[in-house]
Design a protein around this motif. Structure first.
Motif, PDB file in Angstrom:
ATOM      1  N   ILE A 176      43.027  36.837  40.986  1.00 46.38           N
ATOM      2  CA  ILE A 176      42.101  37.115  42.091  1.00 46.38           C
ATOM      3  C   ILE A 176      41.095  38.186  41.692  1.00 46.38           C
ATOM      4  O   ILE A 176      39.947  38.185  42.130  1.00 46.38           O
ATOM      5  CB  ILE A 176      42.890  37.561  43.345  1.00 46.38           C
ATOM      6  N   ARG A 177      41.532  39.112  40.842  1.00 47.69           N
ATOM      7  CA  ARG A 177      40.671  40.230  40.440  1.00 47.69           C
ATOM      8  C   ARG A 177      39.759  39.876  39.262  1.00 47.69           C
ATOM      9  O   ARG A 177      39.042  40.736  38.754  1.00 47.69           O
ATOM     10  CB  ARG A 177      41.531  41.440  40.087  1.00 47.69           C
ATOM     11  N   LYS A 178      39.789  38.610  38.833  1.00 45.45           N
ATOM     12  CA  LYS A 178      38.999  38.199  37.682  1.00 45.45           C
ATOM     13  C   LYS A 178      37.960  37.160  38.094  1.00 45.45           C
ATOM     14  O   LYS A 178      38.032  36.576  39.169  1.00 45.45           O
ATOM     15  CB  LYS A 178      39.904  37.607  36.597  1.00 45.45           C
ATOM     16  N   LYS A 179      36.984  36.946  37.224  1.00 45.54           N
ATOM     17  CA  LYS A 179      36.001  35.889  37.409  1.00 45.54           C
ATOM     18  C   LYS A 179      36.451  34.655  36.635  1.00 45.54           C
ATOM     19  O   LYS A 179      37.230  34.755  35.695  1.00 45.54           O
ATOM     20  CB  LYS A 179      34.627  36.332  36.894  1.00 45.54           C
ATOM     21  N   TRP A 180      35.944  33.515  37.000  1.00 42.05           N
ATOM     22  CA  TRP A 180      36.408  32.281  36.352  1.00 42.05           C
ATOM     23  C   TRP A 180      36.063  32.236  34.861  1.00 42.05           C
ATOM     24  O   TRP A 180      36.759  31.580  34.091  1.00 42.05           O
ATOM     25  CB  TRP A 180      35.862  31.039  37.060  1.00 42.05           C
ATOM     26  N   TRP A 181      35.008  32.943  34.450  1.00 40.28           N
ATOM     27  CA  TRP A 181      34.638  32.946  33.027  1.00 40.28           C
ATOM     28  C   TRP A 181      35.383  34.031  32.258  1.00 40.28           C
ATOM     29  O   TRP A 181      35.225  34.165  31.053  1.00 40.28           O
ATOM     30  CB  TRP A 181      33.129  33.109  32.855  1.00 40.28           C
ATOM     31  N   ARG A 236      33.901  24.426  30.685  1.00 35.68           N
ATOM     32  CA  ARG A 236      33.683  25.511  31.642  1.00 35.68           C
ATOM     33  C   ARG A 236      33.934  25.081  33.080  1.00 35.68           C
ATOM     34  O   ARG A 236      34.372  25.886  33.904  1.00 35.68           O
ATOM     35  CB  ARG A 236      32.282  26.095  31.450  1.00 35.68           C
ATOM     36  N   SER A 237      33.695  23.827  33.390  1.00 34.86           N
ATOM     37  CA  SER A 237      34.045  23.358  34.735  1.00 34.86           C
ATOM     38  C   SER A 237      35.558  23.288  34.893  1.00 34.86           C
ATOM     39  O   SER A 237      36.091  23.505  35.991  1.00 34.86           O
ATOM     40  CB  SER A 237      33.406  21.995  35.021  1.00 34.86           C
ATOM     41  N   LYS A 238      36.263  23.037  33.786  1.00 28.63           N
ATOM     42  CA  LYS A 238      37.728  23.068  33.825  1.00 28.63           C
ATOM     43  C   LYS A 238      38.211  24.495  34.099  1.00 28.63           C
ATOM     44  O   LYS A 238      39.115  24.714  34.911  1.00 28.63           O
ATOM     45  CB  LYS A 238      38.317  22.563  32.507  1.00 28.63           C
ATOM     46  N   LEU A 239      37.607  25.473  33.425  1.00 35.53           N
ATOM     47  CA  LEU A 239      37.957  26.874  33.668  1.00 35.53           C
ATOM     48  C   LEU A 239      37.717  27.240  35.129  1.00 35.53           C
ATOM     49  O   LEU A 239      38.531  27.931  35.756  1.00 35.53           O
ATOM     50  CB  LEU A 239      37.120  27.792  32.769  1.00 35.53           C
TER      51      LEU A 239
END
Length: 266
Positions: A150-155, A90-93
């Motif tokens: 840009i319109r998305k969250k990292w998860w 998840r830190s990679k994501l």
């Protein structure tokens, strides 16, 4: 004990705990050697700065704006819990998303501000150098995909989707410990997050309040829900961040949380 004194005591707990963690970081020199540690320290720093702002707003009667920043701390807490469930992946994501959104933002700026071309080229060079150093050059091959990120969250989803992921992890943990799950994150969302969001988005539930009270003037609140909640969330963030950098603060965090609960019950 008056509500104002209770609030002041709660804020002292949060700041004391955060400063203990900062002191330990300075002593050990553990300032982020892995992507997971860097991400968790970012979350802590952002949450602590917002926490101090909440305190200033609350103590000076800007209660509605304190609610808005409280939502930010709540969201950070959720991200910290999610990332801690699978630190490496998840830190990679998270870091991948950082590169992609940075590159995507650069593409937009290049179109909107052609006169800043030389400055933006330097910025692009910095991004590419960082991507190369971390083995992520492939993330910069698709400029359109970078802009969409840009319109998305990292998860990969919404806050509601994040909560669903946390519920899955909570269910697995409870089963492994042979425990019955007593609550879930989605219920917490319905009770807490939706109300905090009303203050952020000027929701209709505030309509009557602002018409019947002089809310356009700074007015101190007798409630301690926000001071207690943000202190609890910050203490959790400190705990997860400390574990990420291998600093043992579990006992101190638990003691400070107990103190906060005692103050809230008075």
């Amino acid at each position: 004990m008056s509500e104002q004194i209770q609030a002041d005591e709660l804020f002292k707990i949060g700041r004391r705990l955060a400063e203990v963690f900062l002191g330990k970081l300075r002593e050990t020199g553990r300032l982020g050697n892995t992507e997971h540690q860097r991400a968790m320290l970012f979350f802590f720093c952002k949450a602590y700065k917002s926490y101090q702002a909440v305190q200033l707003l609350w103590q000076n009667g800007f209660v509605e704006d304190a609610y808005t920043l409280a939502r930010s701390i709540y969201e950070i807490r959720l991200q910290v819990i999610l990332m801690s469930g699978d630190p490496v992946q998840r830190s990679k994501l998270f870091t991948d998303h950082w590169f992609k959104t940075g590159y995507g933002t650069l593409q937009i700026m290049k179109r909107q501000f052609p006169k800043r071309d030389e400055e933006l080229k330097q910025g692009e060079g910095d991004i590419r150098a960082g991507a190369t150093a971390s083995g992520r050059t492939g993330l910069l091959h698709d400029a359109e995909a970078a802009e969409r990120s840009i319109r998305k969250k990292w998860w990969g989803g919404s806050i509601k989707g994040l909560l669903k992921q946390l519920n899955v992890g909570l269910e697995v943990t409870c089963k492994s410990l042979n425990q019955i799950r007593q609550w879930d994150y989605e219920t917490e969302y319905d009770i807490i997050y939706s109300q905090l969001s009303d203050y952020t988005h000027s929701g209709v539930r505030l309509f009557h309040k602002f018409l019947t009270e002089e809310c356009y003037r700074p007015t101190k609140s007798a409630a301690i829900l926000v001071p207690f909640s943000v202190t609890d969330w910050l203490s959790q963030i400190v705990g997860y961040a400390a574990r990420a950098v291998q600093i043992d603060l579990d006992k101190i965090v638990a003691e400070e949380q107990q103190k906060a609960q005692s103050i809230a019950k008075r």
